[in-house]
Design an enzyme around this catalytic site. Sequence first.
Site, PDB file in Angstrom:
ATOM      1  CB  ALA A  38      -0.945  -0.017   1.207  1.00 45.89           C
ATOM      2  CB  ALA A  39       3.187   2.677   2.472  1.00 52.25           C
TER       3      ALA A  39
ATOM      4  CB  ALA B 224      11.630  -9.562  -0.264  1.00 52.84           C
TER       5      ALA B 224
ATOM      6  CB  CYS C 216      -8.016  -5.372   4.173  1.00 56.48           C
ATOM      7  SG  CYS C 216      -6.904  -4.275   5.087  1.00 56.48           S
TER       8      CYS C 216
ATOM      9  CB  VAL D 114      16.886  -3.596   0.188  1.00 53.60           C
ATOM     10  CG1 VAL D 114      18.000  -2.652   0.660  1.00 53.60           C
ATOM     11  CG2 VAL D 114      16.254  -3.071  -1.096  1.00 53.60           C
TER      12      VAL D 114
ATOM     13  CG  ASP E  36       1.159  -1.797   7.791  1.00 55.46           C
ATOM     14  OD1 ASP E  36       0.511  -0.731   7.868  1.00 55.46           O
ATOM     15  OD2 ASP E  36       0.656  -2.878   7.408  1.00 55.46           O
TER      16      ASP E  36
ATOM     17  CE1 TYR F  65     -36.372   9.704   8.960  1.00 56.97           C
ATOM     18  CE2 TYR F  65     -37.518  11.662   8.151  1.00 56.97           C
ATOM     19  CZ  TYR F  65     -37.553  10.372   8.651  1.00 56.97           C
ATOM     20  OH  TYR F  65     -38.749   9.730   8.834  1.00 56.97           O
TER      21      TYR F  65
END
Length: 550
Positions: free
Chosen positions: A10-11, A33, A42, A80, A283, A425
């Site tokens: 994601a990042a 990797a 998710c 890396v 993360d 509403y």
Amino acid sequence: MKIIIIGGVAAGTSAAAKARRNNENAQITLFDADSDVSYSGCGLPYFIGTEVEGREQLVPRDAAFFKQKYNVDVYTRHQVLEIQPQSKVLTVQNLVTQEIFQERYDKLVVATGAKSVVPAIEGGNKPNVFYLRNVINADRIREQVLTANPKSAVIVGSGFIGLEMAENLTARGIAVSVVEMAGHVMPALDQDMAVYVADHLLEKGVQVIVNDSVIRLEGEPSVSKVILKSGKEIDADFVIMAVGVRPNIELAQKSGIELGPTGAIKVNRKMQTNIDDIYACGDCAESYSLMTGKPLYRPLGSTANKMGRITGDQITGGDLEFRGILGTGIFKMFDMAVGQTGLTEKEAKKEGYEVVVCHNIKPDKPEYYHGSEMVIKAVADKNTGKVLGVQIVGRSGVDKRIDVFVTAITFGAKAEDLFHLDLAYAPPFSTTKDPVMYTGMILDNAIRRGRVLMTPAEVQEKIKNGEEVKIIDARVTKQYEKAHVEGAVNIPQENIRKALDSLDKEMVTVTYCNKGVTGNAAQNILINHGFKNVYNLSGGYKNYSKNSKK
């Protein structure tokens, strides 16, 4: 300018995309990797279950896609090994060919994500013990489910992933047991809300075991029995370890990148680390709480995408900055949704707030239009009136309400402000006074208007301690006779005025009904007749009975 990004979920991919949108001339390279990039982590439990047919739905993009659309060079199965900040050089290994080479960078983004916590359990390395963190993990679990014809599974941990897996394995016809070390399922919730989650699991046939932990996995060569600390034994055809994740920071740490108090990479609002030209996001990086201003580690795809976009903007001269998070989360468990944002009651008290708590039980829309009940627990600061946090459980409408609360809390709303929101509403969507508005009314009554609430836990504590307290059941006699709070007397609301002379105005008095509305009406009558210490039972008998089943 040469930008290198380590990590492609994601990042990392969000950073790459934003950097390219800002700068057409930069050379952007991404190493990961894993074999898959930009996948929906998710969504993995639903791929193992019956909702997602093929993995391509969760992995819609590959290296070719990023080259074609963004002119970003993506190298999967490339790890890396080392960062040399002084020379701005990376050592990289091709995991397919084992070739090792070096790459220079001008700007470096560390987006190495998180990895599963692996507890030290005897037998934990057996072939039918699984962790769910990436698509390959999901492939293996799905293969086990589809080919081994398992009848039972044990899930260790009851967070988001654990409970989503409980639903999806049950949908496959597998008998599921959930083992949680904490005192209640979903430890991120307060206990008085987690009980609704636990009861729903039991209704769906899931065995729930709390205050216990796994000490040994028996069977050869695969697990066939799970042994708990209590001595309990559970038969299992396979085991899912869902005890949490931790930031993947070993590479960063070896390079001298500073970690924060949460154990994740410390970054400022520009996503910069302590080393020039090295950024971190997702993360592996620390967030901070909008409520307390303190570092917070809450690994979620939504936050990772946001951090990645900000990072991509910053490394190409932009001015986006990270504004912190509330720690908002939501998940589905069978036909129940569970949402949470901001501080729990426990967290708020730990931070030193004098809290006001309410439990609002209302349908998401009128019952005549198929409305179903939600339980909303809201926590506010008694001194300022500000809303600090909300937890909601219910079958429908939870997502809409939690997002309204998130928006309100983000902009500093007080309890009284919730009532004044001009919410949409119509009967197919809401009640005339939306549950969000009603929650504001209850809190505001307690904070500013003397209509104080008492939680089920507080009432139980008074009963346990033998304190002198008058508990009035304001429901009709038939409901009282069916079940009531220990020691309560039945004075239906319409009879309270007639009974005033028999009641002590100085005694602590608690009124209640089914959910809180009639209890509040009884409370008003007593207060208006000069009674000094009158409380309404938060959430009424419905909430009390749910939380007194121990």
